[in-house]
Design an enzyme around this catalytic site. Structure first.
Site, PDB file in Angstrom:
ATOM      1  N   PHE A 192      -6.759  13.641  10.249  1.00 12.79           N
ATOM      2  CA  PHE A 192      -6.493  13.177   9.480  1.00 12.79           C
ATOM      3  C   PHE A 192      -7.498  12.773   8.539  1.00 12.79           C
ATOM      4  O   PHE A 192      -8.837  12.489   7.895  1.00 12.79           O
ATOM      5  CB  PHE A 192      -8.069  11.418  10.048  1.00 12.79           C
ATOM      6  CG  PHE A 192      -7.621   9.703   9.513  1.00 12.79           C
ATOM      7  CD1 PHE A 192      -6.480   8.972   9.726  1.00 12.79           C
ATOM      8  CD2 PHE A 192      -8.946   9.584   8.856  1.00 12.79           C
ATOM      9  CE1 PHE A 192      -7.263   8.095   9.159  1.00 12.79           C
ATOM     10  CE2 PHE A 192      -9.468   8.314   8.855  1.00 12.79           C
ATOM     11  CZ  PHE A 192      -7.430   7.662   8.020  1.00 12.79           C
ATOM     12  N   TRP A 250       1.985   7.336  -1.896  1.00 12.08           N
ATOM     13  CA  TRP A 250       1.530   6.549  -3.592  1.00 12.08           C
ATOM     14  C   TRP A 250      -0.397   7.397  -3.514  1.00 12.08           C
ATOM     15  O   TRP A 250      -1.007   7.646  -2.816  1.00 12.08           O
ATOM     16  CB  TRP A 250       1.100   5.249  -1.772  1.00 12.08           C
ATOM     17  CG  TRP A 250       1.082   3.829  -3.060  1.00 12.08           C
ATOM     18  CD1 TRP A 250      -1.081   3.375  -3.078  1.00 12.08           C
ATOM     19  CD2 TRP A 250       1.647   2.832  -2.807  1.00 12.08           C
ATOM     20  NE1 TRP A 250      -0.113   2.421  -2.933  1.00 12.08           N
ATOM     21  CE2 TRP A 250       0.658   2.219  -2.985  1.00 12.08           C
ATOM     22  CE3 TRP A 250       2.368   2.680  -2.783  1.00 12.08           C
ATOM     23  CZ2 TRP A 250       0.841   0.704  -3.339  1.00 12.08           C
ATOM     24  CZ3 TRP A 250       2.755   1.607  -2.726  1.00 12.08           C
ATOM     25  CH2 TRP A 250       1.856   0.098  -3.632  1.00 12.08           C
ATOM     26  N   SER A 270       0.746   5.500   3.034  1.00 14.26           N
ATOM     27  CA  SER A 270      -0.095   6.202   4.150  1.00 14.26           C
ATOM     28  C   SER A 270       0.550   5.257   5.215  1.00 14.26           C
ATOM     29  O   SER A 270       0.467   6.031   6.481  1.00 14.26           O
ATOM     30  CB  SER A 270      -1.513   5.427   3.643  1.00 14.26           C
ATOM     31  OG  SER A 270      -2.434   6.022   2.947  1.00 14.26           O
ATOM     32  N   GLU A 286       3.150   5.599   5.845  1.00 12.07           N
ATOM     33  CA  GLU A 286       3.865   5.817   7.212  1.00 12.07           C
ATOM     34  C   GLU A 286       3.972   7.744   7.267  1.00 12.07           C
ATOM     35  O   GLU A 286       4.480   8.308   8.390  1.00 12.07           O
ATOM     36  CB  GLU A 286       5.442   6.208   5.943  1.00 12.07           C
ATOM     37  CG  GLU A 286       6.609   5.162   5.582  1.00 12.07           C
ATOM     38  CD  GLU A 286       5.472   4.368   5.363  1.00 12.07           C
ATOM     39  OE1 GLU A 286       5.107   4.532   4.129  1.00 12.07           O
ATOM     40  OE2 GLU A 286       5.821   2.793   5.072  1.00 12.07           O
ATOM     41  N   THR A 305      -6.364  -8.637  -1.471  1.00 12.48           N
ATOM     42  CA  THR A 305      -5.515  -8.711  -0.464  1.00 12.48           C
ATOM     43  C   THR A 305      -6.092  -8.034   0.982  1.00 12.48           C
ATOM     44  O   THR A 305      -6.456  -6.806   1.052  1.00 12.48           O
ATOM     45  CB  THR A 305      -4.015  -9.307  -0.300  1.00 12.48           C
ATOM     46  OG1 THR A 305      -2.927  -7.481  -0.253  1.00 12.48           O
ATOM     47  CG2 THR A 305      -3.440  -9.635  -1.650  1.00 12.48           C
ATOM     48  N   HIS A 340      -3.785  -6.070   2.929  1.00 14.16           N
ATOM     49  CA  HIS A 340      -2.913  -4.917   3.257  1.00 14.16           C
ATOM     50  C   HIS A 340      -4.041  -3.950   3.509  1.00 14.16           C
ATOM     51  O   HIS A 340      -3.121  -3.496   4.281  1.00 14.16           O
ATOM     52  CB  HIS A 340      -2.159  -4.693   1.632  1.00 14.16           C
ATOM     53  CG  HIS A 340      -0.505  -4.407   1.705  1.00 14.16           C
ATOM     54  ND1 HIS A 340       0.382  -5.411   1.854  1.00 14.16           N
ATOM     55  CD2 HIS A 340      -0.384  -3.107   1.970  1.00 14.16           C
ATOM     56  CE1 HIS A 340       1.509  -4.622   2.746  1.00 14.16           C
ATOM     57  NE2 HIS A 340       1.135  -3.205   2.636  1.00 14.16           N
TER      58      HIS A 340
HETATM   59  C1  DLZ Z   1       1.906  -1.092   0.053  1.00 19.73           C
HETATM   60  C2  DLZ Z   1       0.646  -0.281  -0.643  1.00 19.73           C
HETATM   61  C3  DLZ Z   1      -0.116  -0.990  -1.231  1.00 19.73           C
HETATM   62  C4  DLZ Z   1      -0.879  -2.531  -1.577  1.00 19.73           C
HETATM   63  N1  DLZ Z   1      -1.565   0.091  -0.692  1.00 19.73           N
HETATM   64  C5  DLZ Z   1      -1.506   1.284  -0.957  1.00 19.73           C
HETATM   65  C6  DLZ Z   1      -2.395   1.915  -0.733  1.00 19.73           C
HETATM   66  O1  DLZ Z   1      -3.289   2.224  -1.670  1.00 19.73           O
HETATM   67  N2  DLZ Z   1      -1.768   3.678  -0.382  1.00 19.73           N
HETATM   68  C7  DLZ Z   1      -0.685   4.027   0.607  1.00 19.73           C
HETATM   69  O2  DLZ Z   1      -0.926   5.017   0.495  1.00 19.73           O
HETATM   70  N3  DLZ Z   1      -0.442   2.721   0.286  1.00 19.73           N
HETATM   71  C8  DLZ Z   1      -0.324   1.524  -0.371  1.00 19.73           C
HETATM   72  N4  DLZ Z   1       1.234   0.840   0.578  1.00 19.73           N
HETATM   73  C9  DLZ Z   1       2.601   1.214   0.562  1.00 19.73           C
HETATM   74  C10 DLZ Z   1       2.160   1.254   2.587  1.00 19.73           C
HETATM   75  O3  DLZ Z   1       1.071   1.441   2.830  1.00 19.73           O
HETATM   76  C11 DLZ Z   1       3.760   1.612   2.956  1.00 19.73           C
HETATM   77  O4  DLZ Z   1       4.424   2.542   1.925  1.00 19.73           O
HETATM   78  C12 DLZ Z   1       4.341   0.340   2.461  1.00 19.73           C
HETATM   79  O5  DLZ Z   1       3.576  -0.583   3.041  1.00 19.73           O
HETATM   80  C13 DLZ Z   1       5.693   0.458   3.747  1.00 19.73           C
HETATM   81  O6  DLZ Z   1       5.505   0.487   5.080  1.00 19.73           O
END
Ligand code: DLZ
Length: 164
Positions: free
Chosen positions: A120, A29, A63, A65, A93, A95
């Site tokens: 980290f 991500w 992140s 995971e 949100t 999240h």
């Molecule tokens: C869902 C999500 C969102 C909205 N934003 C990020 C982010 O900014 N950085 C990141 O590393 N991961 C994001 N994710 C994905 C979550 O880390 C995760 O992969 C999903 O919620 C599935 O467990």
């Protein structure tokens, strides 16, 4: 707001990493950012004596995971330290809060559960610009900083294991 260049440090203060093994977990991500963090971490480990073959890089979807990816390394490999690299960018949100809390708590738990340095290296920023500034941009690269922290923590652990 951080103003310190994350890549400025005293080279000689960092222990040599020859014969040490490192696992790096990279979140897909925001990969423009996390790929740059990974490149910085790898380059820094190599500058400090770590061999190419002793660096194992694996990817996870986000992140959230990173912790389980780190646990896989701790369970199935004999790495000396694990570096978690991610980038969580504030959205509309909550999240952001949940992911940050999850990975922070998860990383702390891994350090203690496995008695292993789990570093980290997760950027938590308001926007992508702030993240890029810290991933090889004007404020350095948090990947380099994470690698240095890993080298220092392994050296501390080995020092204490071999003393008294
Ligand atoms: C869902 C999500 C969102 C909205 N934003 C990020 C982010 O900014 N950085 C990141 O590393 N991961 C994001 N994710 C994905 C979550 O880390 C995760 O992969 C999903 O919620 C599935 O467990």
């Amino acid at each position: 707001m951080a103003t310190k260049n994350l890549s400025e440090y005293d080279f000689d203060s960092v222990p040599n990493g020859k014969e040490l093994k490192f696992g790096i977990v990279v979140s897909e991500w925001n990969y423009e950012v996390t790929g740059a963090l990974a490149r910085g971490a790898i380059e820094t480990l190599k500058i400090h004596g770590v061999q190419d073959d002793d660096i194992c890089v694996k990817h996870v979807p986000g992140s959230f995971e990173l912790t389980l990816g780190g646990q896989f390394f701790a369970t199935y490999t004999n790495v000396d330290a694990i570096i978690l690299l991610g980038c969580v960018i504030q959205g509309e949100t909550r999240h952001f809060d949940f992911i940050c809390h999850g990975v922070t708590k998860g990383a702390t738990d891994l350090n203690l559960k496995y008695n292993l340095p789990v570093i980290f290296g997760v950027l938590t920023t308001e926007n992508q610009e702030q993240a890029l500034d810290r991933a090889g941009g004007k404020l350095g690269n948090k990947g380099n900083e994470a690698a240095i922290t890993a080298l220092k923590m392994v050296a501390l652990q080995n020092d204490l294991k071999n003393s008294f």
